[in-house]
Motif scaffolding. Structure first.
Motif, short mmCIF file in Angstrom:
data_model
loop_
_atom_site.label_atom_id
_atom_site.label_comp_id
_atom_site.label_asym_id
_atom_site.label_seq_id
_atom_site.Cartn_x
_atom_site.Cartn_y
_atom_site.Cartn_z
N ARG A 59 -23.69 125.14 15.66
CA ARG A 59 -22.63 124.61 14.73
C ARG A 59 -21.69 125.61 14.03
NH1 ARG A 59 -26.22 121.75 10.31
NH2 ARG A 59 -24.02 121.34 9.35
N LEU A 60 -22.49 126.67 13.67
CA LEU A 60 -21.67 127.78 12.99
C LEU A 60 -20.52 128.59 14.11
CD1 LEU A 60 -21.08 129.52 10.58
CD2 LEU A 60 -23.09 131.08 11.58
N GLU A 61 -20.87 128.68 15.67
CA GLU A 61 -20.13 128.93 16.60
C GLU A 61 -19.07 128.37 16.51
OE1 GLU A 61 -20.38 129.98 21.04
OE2 GLU A 61 -22.36 130.31 20.06
N THR A 62 -19.32 127.03 16.52
CA THR A 62 -18.16 125.95 16.98
C THR A 62 -17.21 125.95 15.72
OG1 THR A 62 -19.73 124.51 18.15
CG2 THR A 62 -17.69 123.51 17.11
N ALA A 63 -17.64 126.39 14.48
CA ALA A 63 -17.03 126.35 13.30
C ALA A 63 -16.08 127.62 12.97
CB ALA A 63 -17.73 126.18 12.20
N VAL A 64 -16.66 128.75 13.46
CA VAL A 64 -15.73 130.21 13.26
C VAL A 64 -15.79 131.03 14.37
CG1 VAL A 64 -16.96 129.99 11.03
CG2 VAL A 64 -18.25 130.99 12.50
N GLY A 65 -16.47 130.56 15.55
CA GLY A 65 -16.03 131.34 16.61
C GLY A 65 -17.58 132.12 16.94
N LYS A 66 -17.71 132.49 18.35
CA LYS A 66 -19.01 133.26 18.57
C LYS A 66 -19.08 134.58 18.06
CE LYS A 66 -21.33 134.47 22.79
NZ LYS A 66 -21.47 134.12 24.58
N LYS A 101 -17.83 135.97 15.20
CA LYS A 101 -18.39 136.00 13.74
C LYS A 101 -19.78 135.22 13.57
CE LYS A 101 -16.62 134.54 9.08
NZ LYS A 101 -15.53 133.89 8.55
N ALA A 102 -19.83 134.05 14.31
CA ALA A 102 -21.38 133.59 14.29
C ALA A 102 -22.54 134.80 14.37
CB ALA A 102 -21.45 132.40 15.20
N GLU A 103 -22.21 135.30 15.74
CA GLU A 103 -23.26 136.42 15.85
C GLU A 103 -23.33 137.37 14.99
OE1 GLU A 103 -22.06 137.89 19.68
OE2 GLU A 103 -22.96 136.24 20.77
N LYS A 104 -22.44 137.63 14.29
CA LYS A 104 -22.55 138.76 13.00
C LYS A 104 -23.20 138.06 11.95
CE LYS A 104 -21.38 142.45 10.72
NZ LYS A 104 -21.81 142.12 9.47
N LEU A 105 -23.06 136.95 11.52
CA LEU A 105 -23.46 136.11 10.44
C LEU A 105 -25.33 135.96 10.85
CD1 LEU A 105 -21.02 133.77 9.47
CD2 LEU A 105 -21.65 135.73 7.98
N GLN A 106 -25.54 135.86 11.98
CA GLN A 106 -26.82 135.43 12.53
C GLN A 106 -27.55 136.96 12.58
OE1 GLN A 106 -27.29 133.91 16.32
NE2 GLN A 106 -29.66 133.42 16.22
N ALA A 107 -26.79 137.76 12.81
CA ALA A 107 -27.43 139.35 12.84
C ALA A 107 -27.60 139.74 11.23
CB ALA A 107 -26.64 140.20 13.41
N ASP A 108 -26.77 139.43 10.49
CA ASP A 108 -26.75 139.88 8.82
C ASP A 108 -28.06 139.01 8.39
OD1 ASP A 108 -24.95 141.54 9.21
OD2 ASP A 108 -23.26 140.32 8.46
N PHE A 109 -28.04 137.64 8.50
CA PHE A 109 -29.14 136.71 7.97
C PHE A 109 -30.60 137.21 8.54
CE2 PHE A 109 -31.97 133.15 8.37
CZ PHE A 109 -32.08 132.73 6.90
N ARG A 110 -30.65 137.55 9.70
CA ARG A 110 -32.05 138.06 10.20
C ARG A 110 -32.35 139.40 9.42
NH1 ARG A 110 -31.81 136.27 16.58
NH2 ARG A 110 -32.17 134.12 16.19
N ALA A 111 -31.30 140.26 9.35
CA ALA A 111 -31.48 141.57 8.53
C ALA A 111 -31.82 141.41 7.32
CB ALA A 111 -30.24 142.58 8.97
N SER A 112 -31.52 140.40 6.71
CA SER A 112 -31.86 140.22 5.17
C SER A 112 -33.06 139.65 4.92
CB SER A 112 -30.67 139.20 4.42
OG SER A 112 -30.84 138.18 4.96
N VAL A 113 -33.83 139.19 5.88
CA VAL A 113 -35.19 138.71 5.75
C VAL A 113 -36.29 139.27 6.10
CG1 VAL A 113 -36.21 136.35 6.12
CG2 VAL A 113 -33.83 136.21 5.85
#
Length: 252
Positions: free
Chosen positions: A209-216, A218-230
């Motif tokens: 859903r995020l990839e569809t909304a913001v592009g691949k 940016k979505a990959e960067k947000l996914q990487a940041d999320f995993r790095a923060s947890v």
């Protein structure tokens, strides 16, 4: 205000409240508090426990109490686990005196407590800025728990993710910040489902859903940041027991 969820912990001789909450915690300004008490039932005692809860429910009904509470059973994991939940607008409502608690204390002590192995009480603050615009009725919920290693990165990333997918018609979700305590998650997000059919419905998932909304990219960067923060995450599914919950408008 103890209500049933806290009354169980009091009768079980476990301190039900956090000893303190840091005054600088900016999550305290959210719209309501969610109180949860996890009840681990002794092996072979589930039916007796459920009968005891029904007796408590009847006691509250006869007393004319007007504050609801809900009981959910955990679907996965070890043992027989139930969770009692209640909402509070503020701390004054939470700590308010309640005559029903005293009148039903003996029922809890005699009919519920003997069937428990342990209880765990937590307080969480609802986070409306990260959550769906409209609350959703649910017979099932899937709850994802997160232990955070980088709070600044986590909060910045989740805010961006939720902003990106907000209003896209996908699965709704409600975020909470867990207030203090040890050996528990820092944040959790609740996905509500109206029925079993909703659980079976096709869902692309948050990252698609995020990839569809913001592009691949940016979505990959947000996914990487999320995993790095947890540092750790896990999930459970819960099913609502309307026959055990106390909802004054529908408790007949």
């Amino acid at each position: 205000m103890k209500k049933f969820l806290l009354l169980i912990s009091v009768c079980f001789c476990i301190t039900p409240l956090l000893s303190q909450v840091a005054s600088a915690d900016n999550h305290e300004r959210e719209s309501f508090y969610l109180s949860t008490t996890e009840l681990s039932v002794k092996q072979g005692h589930t039916q007796a426990f459920m009968d005891g809860v029904k007796a408590v429910r009847e006691c509250y009904k006869n007393a004319g109490d007007d504050t609801p509470w809900w009981i959910w059973s955990r679907i996965q994991g070890p043992g027989s686990v139930f969770v009692v939940t209640g909402n509070y607008e503020n701390w004054q409502e939470f700590f308010a005196d309640d005559a029903t608690d005293e009148s039903c204390r003996s029922v809890v002590q005699e009919r519920v407590v003997p069937h428990l192995d342990s209880t765990d009480h937590q307080i969480a603050s609802f986070m409306p800025d990260w959550s769906s615009d409209q609350p959703s009725a649910a017979s099932f919920v899937v709850v994802y728990y997160f232990t955070v290693s980088d709070f600044e990165l986590f909060e910045k990333t989740v805010a961006a993710i939720e902003k990106g997918i907000k209003g896209d018609g996908g699965q709704s979700a409600n975020w909470y910040y867990r207030m203090g305590g040890r050996d528990s998650s820092n944040f959790f997000v609740v996905e509500p489902y109206a029925d079993a059919a909703a659980l079976d419905a096709e869902d692309p998932g948050v990252w698609k859903r995020l990839e569809t909304a913001v592009g691949k990219k940016k979505a990959e960067k947000l996914q990487a940041d999320f995993r790095a923060s947890v540092s750790e995450w896990w999930s459970y599914m819960y099913a609502l027991h309307e026959d055990l919950s106390y909802m004054p408008e529908s408790s007949d």
